[in-house]
Design an enzyme around this catalytic site. Structure first.
Site, short mmCIF file in Angstrom:
data_model
loop_
_atom_site.label_atom_id
_atom_site.label_comp_id
_atom_site.label_asym_id
_atom_site.label_seq_id
_atom_site.Cartn_x
_atom_site.Cartn_y
_atom_site.Cartn_z
N TRP A 40 -20.43 13.25 -18.60
CA TRP A 40 -20.77 13.37 -17.18
C TRP A 40 -21.99 14.26 -17.02
CZ3 TRP A 40 -18.10 9.91 -14.68
CH2 TRP A 40 -16.79 9.61 -15.08
N TRP B 215 -15.71 12.84 -11.84
CA TRP B 215 -14.86 12.48 -10.69
C TRP B 215 -14.17 13.70 -10.10
CZ3 TRP B 215 -9.80 13.79 -11.25
CH2 TRP B 215 -9.29 13.90 -12.55
N GLU C 298 0.84 -1.21 0.00
CA GLU C 298 0.00 0.00 0.00
C GLU C 298 0.87 1.26 0.00
OE1 GLU C 298 -3.22 -0.16 -0.59
OE2 GLU C 298 -2.87 -2.32 -0.64
N ASN D 33 -10.57 3.08 3.44
CA ASN D 33 -10.23 2.97 2.01
C ASN D 33 -11.29 2.24 1.19
OD1 ASN D 33 -8.40 3.06 -0.35
ND2 ASN D 33 -8.41 0.85 -0.06
N TRP E 101 1.73 1.95 -3.33
CA TRP E 101 0.65 2.64 -4.07
C TRP E 101 0.79 4.16 -3.92
CZ3 TRP E 101 -2.61 1.85 -7.88
CH2 TRP E 101 -2.99 0.55 -8.19
N TRP F 209 -9.26 8.67 -7.60
CA TRP F 209 -10.55 9.00 -8.23
C TRP F 209 -10.56 8.51 -9.67
CZ3 TRP F 209 -15.32 10.28 -6.73
CH2 TRP F 209 -15.49 10.67 -5.41
C1 LIG Z 1 -11.42 7.96 -4.14
C2 LIG Z 1 -10.20 7.85 -3.24
C3 LIG Z 1 -9.51 8.99 -2.86
C4 LIG Z 1 -8.36 8.90 -2.05
N1 LIG Z 1 -7.73 10.06 -1.67
C5 LIG Z 1 -6.60 9.97 -0.91
C6 LIG Z 1 -5.93 11.14 -0.49
O1 LIG Z 1 -6.31 12.28 -0.81
N2 LIG Z 1 -4.82 11.00 0.29
C7 LIG Z 1 -4.34 9.76 0.64
O2 LIG Z 1 -3.32 9.70 1.35
N3 LIG Z 1 -4.94 8.64 0.23
C8 LIG Z 1 -6.06 8.70 -0.52
N4 LIG Z 1 -6.69 7.54 -0.90
C9 LIG Z 1 -6.04 6.25 -0.65
C10 LIG Z 1 -6.42 5.52 0.64
O3 LIG Z 1 -7.81 5.47 0.79
C11 LIG Z 1 -5.80 6.14 1.89
O4 LIG Z 1 -4.43 6.35 1.71
C12 LIG Z 1 -5.99 5.21 3.09
O5 LIG Z 1 -7.36 4.98 3.33
C13 LIG Z 1 -5.36 5.82 4.32
O6 LIG Z 1 -5.60 5.04 5.46
P1 LIG Z 1 -4.41 4.33 6.21
O7 LIG Z 1 -3.31 5.30 6.45
O8 LIG Z 1 -4.99 3.65 7.40
O9 LIG Z 1 -3.93 3.27 5.14
P2 LIG Z 1 -3.14 1.90 5.29
O10 LIG Z 1 -4.04 0.82 4.80
O11 LIG Z 1 -2.56 1.74 6.62
O12 LIG Z 1 -1.99 2.04 4.20
C14 LIG Z 1 -0.69 2.57 4.51
C15 LIG Z 1 -0.38 3.77 3.65
O13 LIG Z 1 -0.34 3.40 2.28
C16 LIG Z 1 -0.83 4.46 1.48
N5 LIG Z 1 -2.00 4.00 0.71
C17 LIG Z 1 -2.90 3.06 1.08
N6 LIG Z 1 -3.81 2.88 0.09
C18 LIG Z 1 -3.48 3.74 -0.89
C19 LIG Z 1 -4.03 4.03 -2.17
N7 LIG Z 1 -5.10 3.41 -2.65
N8 LIG Z 1 -3.44 5.01 -2.91
C20 LIG Z 1 -2.35 5.67 -2.47
N9 LIG Z 1 -1.78 5.42 -1.28
C21 LIG Z 1 -2.34 4.47 -0.51
C22 LIG Z 1 -1.22 5.59 2.42
O14 LIG Z 1 -0.15 6.51 2.49
C23 LIG Z 1 -1.42 4.87 3.73
O15 LIG Z 1 -1.23 5.68 4.86
C24 LIG Z 1 -7.87 7.62 -1.68
C25 LIG Z 1 -8.57 6.48 -2.09
C26 LIG Z 1 -9.71 6.58 -2.85
C27 LIG Z 1 -10.42 5.33 -3.28
#
Ligand SMILES: Cc1cc2nc3c(=O)[nH]c(=O)nc-3n(C[C@H](O)[C@H](O)[C@H](O)COP(=O)(O)OP(=O)(O)OC[C@H]3O[C@@H](n4cnc5c(N)ncnc54)[C@H](O)[C@@H]3O)c2cc1C
Length: 461
Positions: free
Chosen positions: A301, A354, A270, A336, A273, A377
């Site tokens: 849209w 979006w 993640e 997420n 990602w 998005w």
């Molecule tokens: C529509 C949408 C918009 C989002 N907007 C943002 C945003 O503005 N900022 C943001 O940081 N994340 C965003 N995310 C990604 C993700 O949802 C969050 O990073 C995550 O929920 C953060 O929770 P966590 O720190 O507990 O994640 P964990 O599950 O603990 O993951 C660890 C770290 O990995 C990174 N990560 C995890 N999933 C993703 C992902 N899909 N994309 C990129 N990095 C990821 C984050 O830095 C996160 O802190 C978005 C996802 C979606 C579907």
């Protein structure tokens, strides 16, 4: 006497593992500065402003910051003139606005003999260093991830020792910036969910590695469980570096003798990602406003203001969608999996652009991040790099039944559903009319009809 040096803090609000800080401290007495630049950078959303206030307050307790407001290049020029500083140290930024800032600073400093010292630390790797065999940027996650794993990041460094320049130039007070919401104070619930700052970030990581990483792969999609790290806002503001997380996770996995391998591996994936999104935006700066896949440029849209309002206000009538939007409003974050469902609902069920959802998230998320927000998005909309196909349309009821089977998540954020039985909690309209919760709306669109409309539109494209 050694001349002072400017240490320009950006999205790197920490002291440990800070290569620019370490190098600046070796060079001379420090003038640490943070610039609120709403001219070159995208103005912050409300939730991010709340976070920034507390993050700056926290950092200032250990290292007093000179706060200035304005265009970064002009502010740094002014500060160099005021203090006689001969060099500026900073961490490299990768967003389009941050790149523009650096270009402007370079254009001014070059001719005046002010040394610019740019360091890494915001990402695991600089975007130029992770490329395909042809030297081009990756557009697909799996090979990108493989390349990142094959190039372990630099080991994190402890906090450096520094001396402060005396005197320090004057600056604004944090209160003058009015980053906190006042009337109404819609962020009053945030403080019980978050501890912005480096200490809070370190604590989050330690708690996650102690208590949750082993089950992360199994539980990360279950929104009712505290299974994920919640490190994203800390990472966004650089209160912890991805290299620190990478290294601590590997150390924790090694100490656990295999028990954390699956969870730790998934967690690092993640983190990759995040890296993928940042590299994508760096290479394709139009990711924020144009579809990554050109065929989506003509997607018809709709622009339904009333529908957008219902979505924003968590009044769609689909409990999982509304619970996510409520969680977002109350805490400044959303799980997420729920983000994916809420986003899919907006772009596919309601056919709103979006970019409108991205803007709402930008304003309301404490982890609002230009790269991760836009890339995700677009991923949900089907127009992004390595995106989910458009025809995969989440059914919010089935998603609820799968990932929130006992309704714990939706009941937490929608108390109006507290007494609805599990069987109906993700579709309260299936109850006999007299038994339906009084204060919860019926679904604003029928799932089957909305799905058919979205698919037909996509096919015509
Ligand atoms: C529509 C949408 C918009 C989002 N907007 C943002 C945003 O503005 N900022 C943001 O940081 N994340 C965003 N995310 C990604 C993700 O949802 C969050 O990073 C995550 O929920 C953060 O929770 P966590 O720190 O507990 O994640 P964990 O599950 O603990 O993951 C660890 C770290 O990995 C990174 N990560 C995890 N999933 C993703 C992902 N899909 N994309 C990129 N990095 C990821 C984050 O830095 C996160 O802190 C978005 C996802 C979606 C579907």
């Amino acid at each position: 006497m050694t001349e002072p040096v400017l240490l320009w803090f950006r999205r790197d609000l920490r002291l440990a593992d800070h290569p620019a800080l370490a190098a600046a401290a070796r060079a001379g007495p420090l003038i640490p500065v943070f610039i609120l630049d709403e001219e070159t950078l995208r103005p912050l959303g409300g939730a991010a402003r709340w976070w920034l206030h507390h993050a700056l307050a926290s950092l200032s307790r250990d290292l007093p910051l000179v706060l200035r407001r304005g265009r970064a290049a002009a502010v740094l020029q002014q500060l160099a003139a005021e203090t006689g500083a001969s060099a500026i140290y900073f961490s490299r930024g990768h967003e389009p606005g941050e790149v523009r800032q650096e270009q402007e600073v370079k254009a001014w400093a070059g001719g005046r003999g002010v040394g610019l010292h740019r360091h890494g630390g915001v990402l695991l790797h600089e975007p130029e260093t992770i490329t395909t065999g042809q030297g081009t940027p990756f557009k697909v996650f799996t090979p990108f991830s493989r390349a990142v794993k094959a190039a372990p990041p630099r080991p994190p460094k402890p906090k450096a020792a520094w001396t402060l320049a005396d005197p320090q130039p004057p600056g604004d007070t944090l209160a003058q910036w009015q980053l906190l919401p006042a009337r109404p104070n819609w962020a009053r619930g945030f403080a019980s969910h978050w501890q912005p700052g480096e200490a809070g970030a370190r604590q989050r990581l330690a708690d996650f590695l102690d208590e949750h990483v082993a089950a992360y792969a199994r539980d990360r999609d279950v929104p009712a469980r505290p299974a994920t790290s919640r490190l994203s806002p800390h990472l966004h503001w650089g209160e912890i570096s991805p290299a620190q997380i990478w290294s601590a996770t590997h150390a924790s996995m090694a100490a656990a003798g295999g028990l954390q391998d699956e969870g730790g591996g998934k967690f690092l994936s993640e983190l990759i990602w995040r890296e993928f999104c940042a590299h994508l935006l760096f290479h394709f700066p139009h990711l924020t406003d144009q579809p990554f896949r050109a065929e989506f440029a003509n997607f018809p849209w709709t622009d339904d203001h009333a529908a957008m309002r219902r979505w924003q206000r968590a009044e769609t009538g689909y409990p999982l969608v509304d619970a996510g939007l409520r969680e977002l409003w109350i805490t400044g974050t959303m799980h997420n999996r729920v983000r994916m469902i809420v986003a899919s609902f907006l772009v596919k069920h309601l056919m709103q652009h979006w970019r409108q959802g991205e803007a709402w998230f930008w304003d309301t998320l404490v982890d609002a991040d230009i790269a991760s927000n836009a890339a995700n998005w677009q991923w949900v909309a089907g127009s992004g790099a390595d995106a989910a196909p458009f025809f995969r349309i989440f059914n919010p009821v089935l998603q609820g039944e799968t990932f929130d089977p006992d309704g714990a998540y939706v009941r937490r954020w929608l108390p109006e559903l507290a007494s609805v039985a599990n069987k109906h909690v993700h579709a309260p309209w299936t109850l006999p009319e007299a038994a339906r919760p009084k204060h919860y709306p019926p679904p604003m669109v029928d799932h089957g009809a909305a799905r058919a409309r979205a698919l037909a539109t996509f096919k015509a494209l």
